[in-house]
Scaffold this active site. Sequence first.
Site, PDB file in Angstrom:
ATOM      1  N   HIS A  57      37.642  45.134  26.113  1.00  0.00           N
ATOM      2  CA  HIS A  57      38.774  44.205  26.273  1.00  0.00           C
ATOM      3  C   HIS A  57      39.655  44.223  25.023  1.00  0.00           C
ATOM      4  O   HIS A  57      39.470  43.429  24.114  1.00  0.00           O
ATOM      5  CB  HIS A  57      38.212  42.803  26.517  1.00  0.00           C
ATOM      6  CG  HIS A  57      39.216  41.826  27.033  1.00  0.00           C
ATOM      7  ND1 HIS A  57      38.896  40.858  27.950  1.00  0.00           N
ATOM      8  CD2 HIS A  57      40.527  41.645  26.749  1.00  0.00           C
ATOM      9  CE1 HIS A  57      39.971  40.131  28.215  1.00  0.00           C
ATOM     10  NE2 HIS A  57      40.972  40.589  27.484  1.00  0.00           N
ATOM     11  N   HIS A  59      43.825  44.580  23.657  1.00  0.00           N
ATOM     12  CA  HIS A  59      45.255  44.635  23.958  1.00  0.00           C
ATOM     13  C   HIS A  59      45.935  45.500  22.898  1.00  0.00           C
ATOM     14  O   HIS A  59      46.027  45.106  21.735  1.00  0.00           O
ATOM     15  CB  HIS A  59      45.851  43.232  23.972  1.00  0.00           C
ATOM     16  CG  HIS A  59      45.295  42.358  25.055  1.00  0.00           C
ATOM     17  ND1 HIS A  59      45.777  42.365  26.340  1.00  0.00           N
ATOM     18  CD2 HIS A  59      44.264  41.472  25.043  1.00  0.00           C
ATOM     19  CE1 HIS A  59      45.077  41.513  27.082  1.00  0.00           C
ATOM     20  NE2 HIS A  59      44.151  40.962  26.315  1.00  0.00           N
ATOM     21  N   ARG A  61      49.086  46.717  23.437  1.00  0.00           N
ATOM     22  CA  ARG A  61      50.496  46.306  23.550  1.00  0.00           C
ATOM     23  C   ARG A  61      51.482  47.440  23.878  1.00  0.00           C
ATOM     24  O   ARG A  61      52.598  47.166  24.287  1.00  0.00           O
ATOM     25  CB  ARG A  61      50.970  45.606  22.266  1.00  0.00           C
ATOM     26  CG  ARG A  61      50.161  44.376  21.870  1.00  0.00           C
ATOM     27  CD  ARG A  61      50.118  43.332  22.951  1.00  0.00           C
ATOM     28  NE  ARG A  61      49.583  42.053  22.476  1.00  0.00           N
ATOM     29  CZ  ARG A  61      49.059  41.128  23.257  1.00  0.00           C
ATOM     30  NH1 ARG A  61      48.986  41.363  24.561  1.00  0.00           N
ATOM     31  NH2 ARG A  61      48.595  40.007  22.774  1.00  0.00           N
ATOM     32  N   ASP A 151      44.179  40.795  33.457  1.00  0.00           N
ATOM     33  CA  ASP A 151      43.918  39.911  32.322  1.00  0.00           C
ATOM     34  C   ASP A 151      45.205  39.365  31.715  1.00  0.00           C
ATOM     35  O   ASP A 151      46.173  40.099  31.515  1.00  0.00           O
ATOM     36  CB  ASP A 151      43.133  40.637  31.239  1.00  0.00           C
ATOM     37  CG  ASP A 151      42.796  39.708  30.093  1.00  0.00           C
ATOM     38  OD1 ASP A 151      42.066  38.731  30.324  1.00  0.00           O
ATOM     39  OD2 ASP A 151      43.302  39.930  28.979  1.00  0.00           O
ATOM     40  N   HIS A 178      39.995  37.604  34.898  1.00  0.00           N
ATOM     41  CA  HIS A 178      40.398  36.544  33.966  1.00  0.00           C
ATOM     42  C   HIS A 178      40.280  35.239  34.750  1.00  0.00           C
ATOM     43  O   HIS A 178      41.148  34.906  35.549  1.00  0.00           O
ATOM     44  CB  HIS A 178      41.831  36.800  33.501  1.00  0.00           C
ATOM     45  CG  HIS A 178      42.425  35.713  32.669  1.00  0.00           C
ATOM     46  ND1 HIS A 178      42.803  35.918  31.364  1.00  0.00           N
ATOM     47  CD2 HIS A 178      42.722  34.424  32.941  1.00  0.00           C
ATOM     48  CE1 HIS A 178      43.306  34.792  30.872  1.00  0.00           C
ATOM     49  NE2 HIS A 178      43.271  33.873  31.825  1.00  0.00           N
ATOM     50  N   ASP A 304      38.710  40.922  22.981  1.00  0.00           N
ATOM     51  CA  ASP A 304      39.975  40.340  23.444  1.00  0.00           C
ATOM     52  C   ASP A 304      40.993  40.374  22.303  1.00  0.00           C
ATOM     53  O   ASP A 304      41.754  39.414  22.082  1.00  0.00           O
ATOM     54  CB  ASP A 304      39.796  38.926  23.974  1.00  0.00           C
ATOM     55  CG  ASP A 304      41.016  38.425  24.750  1.00  0.00           C
ATOM     56  OD1 ASP A 304      41.927  39.234  25.026  1.00  0.00           O
ATOM     57  OD2 ASP A 304      41.068  37.224  25.075  1.00  0.00           O
TER      58      ASP A 304
END
Length: 429
Positions: A57, A59, A61, A151, A178, A304
Amino acid sequence: MSKTLIRGAKILGGEAQDVLITDGVITAVGNDLNGTEDATVVEAAGRILLPGLVDLHTHLREPGREDSETVLTGTKAAAVGGFTAVHAMANTFPVADTAGVVEQVWRLGKESGYCDVQPVGAVTVGLEGKKLAELGAMHDSAAGVRVFSDDGKCVDDAVIMRRALEYVKAFDGVIAQHAQEPRLTAGAQMNEGIVSAELGLAGWPAVAEESIIARDVLLAAHVGSRVHICHLSTAGSVEIVRWAKSKGWNVTAEVTPHHLLLTDELVRSYNPVYKVNPPLRTEADVLALREALADGTIDCVATDHAPHPHEDKDCEWGAAAMGMVGLETALSVVQHTMVDTGLLDWAGVADRMSFRPAEIGRLKSHGRPVSPGEPANLTLVDPAYRGPVDPAGFASRSRNTPYEGRELPGRVTHTFLRGRATVVDGNLA
């Protein structure tokens, strides 16, 4: 021929041994090894050797929010944190809901070279929850997507969720949910409880998470598919997952490092660095999450990692973005909350941060034993290190860490991706 000899490391916290890496593969493990001539030697006395960490998990971007992070800077941060593979979430701009976008992210990962990047595909078009995305095409693409998630948003329509679970059965995929019932969390700013009442901030009730998890484990059982619960955060959620597993259903779950350590009491500072989705919960929740990670109810730790530019966090609480960076501090937080407390040993850390997430994501070359013939995806940790977190030195493009100035244990000294050092003595190679 390239050779590296890791000398005197405690493999998964066990007896000190030497590990010989030749051309990206572990070729020997033991003491007084042969064939070590001309090898680059890494002195590892007192250090722990783990399989390279795997994050389910992250990110990154890119594309679209390169002011927060890029695949290059994100994989640098991952390498510094000891990760050799990360799963890149789909809430990019454009959304990773087509074969073209997931292949773009996958190719950027190949070019970056600091860790493997496995794209996560969106479940629904545009993360809007109305129409299934191109799940089969994303799986059949060069990226070989096996994990799908909206998510940042919940797949709250039960029919859409059922169809997604049915669809991914064809190629052993998994839907990573999520869990957030949107109507129960409209305008919510923090955990619903005593602190939210005292501060006058709109509360985010535990039942908003737990009700979705309960529904989805039942749906997964009904259709015989795999569901994975993202960033589980409440004691009640733990009990639902534990019950589902007792039934033999194919349910897995992750917890973030920050939910293992931080509580909603920190929100009293009104510092937006503590604003995150799902929100920081109570001390009782934190303790339940630690116990569930220790007993295997929660399968793995996932960061996350949610980078944001300075202006998105340096503002009043209500206007601030939700999220925290986590790749570079995850292992230290796990050592602090789980190893130093006696809840997990280092073999348990390897299981929760490498073996299990690699299995859930179906990454064949990661989460492998530290044994001859295996790919040399490895992480070397100095568990005796103690020091304050200084975000100014982060490899990530963003600095929104909740641990600034906090002393945490442990430091990744070396990371190896298929035998190539990406981190040496704590610095990017």
